[in-house]
Design an enzyme around this catalytic site. Sequence first.
Site, mmCIF file in Angstrom:
data_model
loop_
_atom_site.group_PDB
_atom_site.id
_atom_site.type_symbol
_atom_site.label_atom_id
_atom_site.label_comp_id
_atom_site.label_asym_id
_atom_site.label_seq_id
_atom_site.Cartn_x
_atom_site.Cartn_y
_atom_site.Cartn_z
ATOM 1 N N PHE A 164 0.805 -1.235 0.000
ATOM 2 C CA PHE A 164 0.000 0.000 0.000
ATOM 3 C C PHE A 164 0.828 1.270 0.000
ATOM 4 O O PHE A 164 0.305 2.344 -0.290
ATOM 5 C CB PHE A 164 -0.945 0.011 1.224
ATOM 6 C CG PHE A 164 -0.270 0.388 2.520
ATOM 7 C CD1 PHE A 164 -0.040 1.721 2.846
ATOM 8 C CD2 PHE A 164 0.149 -0.582 3.423
ATOM 9 C CE1 PHE A 164 0.599 2.076 4.027
ATOM 10 C CE2 PHE A 164 0.788 -0.242 4.604
ATOM 11 C CZ PHE A 164 1.008 1.092 4.903
ATOM 12 N N LYS A 188 -1.235 -7.102 -9.465
ATOM 13 C CA LYS A 188 -2.229 -7.168 -8.386
ATOM 14 C C LYS A 188 -1.901 -6.006 -7.442
ATOM 15 O O LYS A 188 -0.977 -6.076 -6.637
ATOM 16 C CB LYS A 188 -2.107 -8.510 -7.648
ATOM 17 C CG LYS A 188 -3.354 -8.990 -6.959
ATOM 18 C CD LYS A 188 -3.940 -8.049 -5.929
ATOM 19 C CE LYS A 188 -3.394 -8.265 -4.537
ATOM 20 N NZ LYS A 188 -3.904 -7.300 -3.547
ATOM 21 N N GLU A 191 -5.102 -3.754 -2.254
ATOM 22 C CA GLU A 191 -6.542 -3.467 -2.194
ATOM 23 C C GLU A 191 -6.821 -2.214 -1.368
ATOM 24 O O GLU A 191 -7.929 -1.675 -1.391
ATOM 25 C CB GLU A 191 -7.317 -4.664 -1.618
ATOM 26 C CG GLU A 191 -6.995 -5.033 -0.173
ATOM 27 C CD GLU A 191 -5.833 -6.013 -0.067
ATOM 28 O OE1 GLU A 191 -4.858 -5.891 -0.845
ATOM 29 O OE2 GLU A 191 -5.895 -6.907 0.798
ATOM 30 N N SER A 241 5.016 -7.290 3.176
ATOM 31 C CA SER A 241 5.550 -7.667 4.481
ATOM 32 C C SER A 241 6.324 -8.981 4.394
ATOM 33 O O SER A 241 6.036 -9.834 3.545
ATOM 34 C CB SER A 241 4.400 -7.805 5.477
ATOM 35 O OG SER A 241 3.514 -8.807 5.023
ATOM 36 N N CYS A 296 9.609 1.418 3.680
ATOM 37 C CA CYS A 296 10.491 0.306 4.036
ATOM 38 C C CYS A 296 11.928 0.777 4.154
ATOM 39 O O CYS A 296 12.789 0.015 4.554
ATOM 40 C CB CYS A 296 10.380 -0.809 3.010
ATOM 41 S SG CYS A 296 11.005 -0.318 1.427
ATOM 42 N N GLU A 389 9.339 -4.339 13.052
ATOM 43 C CA GLU A 389 8.951 -3.215 12.194
ATOM 44 C C GLU A 389 7.650 -2.602 12.739
ATOM 45 O O GLU A 389 6.642 -3.309 12.867
ATOM 46 C CB GLU A 389 8.717 -3.698 10.762
ATOM 47 C CG GLU A 389 8.363 -2.562 9.820
ATOM 48 C CD GLU A 389 8.045 -3.022 8.406
ATOM 49 O OE1 GLU A 389 7.110 -3.841 8.246
ATOM 50 O OE2 GLU A 389 8.709 -2.574 7.462
HETATM 51 P P1 NAD Z 1 1.224 -6.799 2.894
HETATM 52 O O1 NAD Z 1 2.233 -7.886 2.932
HETATM 53 O O2 NAD Z 1 0.111 -6.846 3.880
HETATM 54 O O3 NAD Z 1 0.495 -6.746 1.452
HETATM 55 C C1 NAD Z 1 1.261 -6.755 0.264
HETATM 56 C C2 NAD Z 1 0.438 -7.447 -0.826
HETATM 57 O O4 NAD Z 1 0.211 -8.805 -0.436
HETATM 58 C C3 NAD Z 1 -0.918 -6.817 -1.057
HETATM 59 O O5 NAD Z 1 -1.157 -6.744 -2.444
HETATM 60 C C4 NAD Z 1 -1.883 -7.755 -0.350
HETATM 61 O O6 NAD Z 1 -3.138 -7.842 -1.000
HETATM 62 C C5 NAD Z 1 -1.188 -9.095 -0.397
HETATM 63 N N1 NAD Z 1 -1.436 -9.935 0.782
HETATM 64 C C6 NAD Z 1 -1.609 -9.509 2.067
HETATM 65 N N2 NAD Z 1 -1.784 -10.572 2.884
HETATM 66 C C7 NAD Z 1 -1.709 -11.675 2.106
HETATM 67 C C8 NAD Z 1 -1.810 -13.081 2.369
HETATM 68 N N3 NAD Z 1 -2.020 -13.549 3.597
HETATM 69 N N4 NAD Z 1 -1.672 -13.927 1.336
HETATM 70 C C9 NAD Z 1 -1.455 -13.476 0.094
HETATM 71 N N5 NAD Z 1 -1.368 -12.166 -0.218
HETATM 72 C C10 NAD Z 1 -1.485 -11.276 0.778
HETATM 73 O O7 NAD Z 1 2.026 -5.429 2.978
HETATM 74 P P2 NAD Z 1 1.437 -3.957 3.124
HETATM 75 O O8 NAD Z 1 0.880 -3.791 4.492
HETATM 76 O O9 NAD Z 1 0.592 -3.626 1.965
HETATM 77 O O10 NAD Z 1 2.788 -3.093 2.983
HETATM 78 C C11 NAD Z 1 3.628 -2.791 4.055
HETATM 79 C C12 NAD Z 1 4.797 -3.746 4.131
HETATM 80 O O11 NAD Z 1 5.497 -3.762 2.881
HETATM 81 C C13 NAD Z 1 5.822 -3.331 5.160
HETATM 82 O O12 NAD Z 1 6.264 -4.469 5.849
HETATM 83 C C14 NAD Z 1 6.951 -2.736 4.331
HETATM 84 O O13 NAD Z 1 8.225 -2.794 4.939
HETATM 85 C C15 NAD Z 1 6.883 -3.583 3.113
HETATM 86 N N6 NAD Z 1 7.513 -2.961 1.968
HETATM 87 C C16 NAD Z 1 8.711 -3.441 1.570
HETATM 88 C C17 NAD Z 1 9.377 -2.863 0.512
HETATM 89 C C18 NAD Z 1 10.710 -3.378 0.086
HETATM 90 O O14 NAD Z 1 11.170 -2.977 -0.964
HETATM 91 N N7 NAD Z 1 11.346 -4.261 0.826
HETATM 92 C C19 NAD Z 1 8.788 -1.784 -0.167
HETATM 93 C C20 NAD Z 1 7.546 -1.324 0.252
HETATM 94 C C21 NAD Z 1 6.913 -1.925 1.336
#
Ligand code: NAD
Length: 498
Positions: A164, A188, A191, A241, A296, A389
Amino acid sequence: MPLLPAFPARSYAFTEYLPVKNFLSGEFKEGSTGQWLPVENPRHGKPMGQMTLSSAADVDAAVEGAKKAQVAWGRTPMRERAQVMLKLKMLMERDNEELSWLVSHENGKTFAEGKGDVDKGIECVEFAASLHMMADGGQLDVSRGVNCRLTHEPLGVVAGIVPFNFPVMVPLWMAPNALMAGNAFVLKPSEIVPYGAMKLAALLKEAGLPDGLFQVVNGQREVVEAIVDHPGIAAVGFVGSTKVAKILYARGAATGKRMLCLGSAKNHVIVVPDADLELTSSNIVASSYGCAGQRCMASSLVVAVGDVQPIVDAMADRVRKLKLGEDMGPVISAAARERITAYISGAEKLGAKVLVDGRGAAVPGNGGHWVGPTVLDHVTPDMPAGCEEIFGPVLSIVRVPTLEAAFALQNRSYYANGAAIFTTRGAVARAAVERLEAGMVGINVGVPVPREPFSFGGFNNSKFGHGDITGWDGFRFFSRPKKVTEKWAAASDASWMS
Ligand code: NAD
C-alpha cells in the site's frame, strides 16, 4: 465513462472517485465475484470509492489475454517497446499533479510525498525506456571466425504483487522493465490503494501499449494465491511484508516459478559523536517521519553511540515542530493506528522514555487515522519497538557505548533492508560500508534508496530470492539469457576451439 473524477480536488479536501475495476485486454471490467470493497481516504477516515473483488477465474482471464498479446510483443524490437515507455513518461509528467493528489487521497501522503512517489516512478520508466540504448556488450569473438553473444529473451507472462505504501512507484519498479524485456505483465495492486494502478493502466493504454500486455486484477489473498500458483505465469515479483513474502516465495518456487519477494524492514541508523548536528538531525527526522514512517527505507532505529545527546535533543526539537496534517499525513488505517500506539505503550511499560508522544494526536475537524510523530529513547534491542517493524511515525533510540557495539547490534538484525551512519570521519564511514550488513547503505543519507540504474533490495529477511527488483537486476529478473555461438568462418576447418 471517465475513470477518475473529471476535476479531482487539487487539495486535501475529501474527494469521491468512481469505482475501481480490473483492466483486462484494454477494457475496464468488474471482477467475477460481484463483490466490492470500500477504499478509504485515511486523512478523512471514510470511503472515497470502492474496488471490484476478483477471483481465480479473473486471474485466468488476465493470463489468457496476456499470453495472446505477448507473442507479437516478444518479437517487437526493443526500440519500439521503448517508444511506449517514453510516451508513458510524458503522460505521467502531463498528469503529475493529478497523480500526486490521487496518491495523497488514497494513501494519506502529503501532496509533496505523493509527488515523490510519482517522480520516482517516472525515473523507473526512464531507466526502462533507455534499456535498448545501453547494450551491455554481451558479445565476444571467442575463436577465429566464431563469436558468442548474449541475448535477453522474454519469459512470457509475468506478474507483480504490490503493497500500500507506494501506489505508483512500486508497480513501476517492475512493469516497465518487464514490458521492455518483451513480457506481458499482470499486476495485483494493494486493495488498500488501487487507484494508482487504475490510472497507470489508462496511461499505458494512451501511450500505445497493445491491449493485454498490462493486465490489472484487483482483489485480496485469493487473487494473490491464484497468481502465485498459475502455470501460465513464469515469474512473480512481490513487495510487501516479510510474513507474506516468505510464504509466497516458497509457494511460488515450489511450482518452478522464478520468485523475488521483498519484505519488511527495521533500518538501523548509527549516529556517532562527530556527526554533524544539523545534517544528522534534519536527515533522520525527514527519514523517520516522511510518509508517516510508512516506508520500508525509513530510519526506524537510531543507534546512538556514546555521548550524542546534543543530536538527540536536536532531533526531538525538530520532531516537536512537525505539523500534523501539513508536514506529515495520517497512517493508513485504524488498525495501523492501534498497532503503532500499542508499540509506543508497550515500550513505555518496558522502561523506554517517551521523548515525544504522538498518542492521541488528531487534526481538528478531520476524521482520519492520526498518530503524531513519536520519539522513544532508551529502547533496548529486545523490546518489540527495538527489533520489530512498527511501520509508523515512531523513532526508537537504542544507546550503545561503542561503534563496535553498534555494528554488532545491526548485524544481529532480523531485517536488513537499509542501514546508515552519520559521521564526518571518512575512516568511520568506510568501516560502516564494510561492516553494515544491509542491502542498501547510507553515509550521511537517511533514506539510502539507490537511484536508477542501481538496484533496490535488502539482505536477510527483507528479501527472498536472488538479485534485486529494480535497475539492471529487475530487467534480468524478468528476462532469461540466451547464449548464441555463431561460426561464420572462411576456413572450413575452423572450430569453436580454433
Ligand atoms: P502486505 O504484505 O500486507 O500486502 C502486500 C500485498 O500482499 C498486497 O497486495 C496484499 O493484498 C497481499 N497480501 C496480504 N496478505 C496476504 C496473504 N495472507 N496472502 C497473500 N497475499 C497477501 O504489505 P502492506 O501492508 O501492503 O505493505 C507494508 C509492508 O510492505 C511493510 O512491511 C513494508 O516494509 C513492506 N515494503 C517493503 C518494501 C521493500 O522494498 N522491501 C517496499 C515497500 C513496502
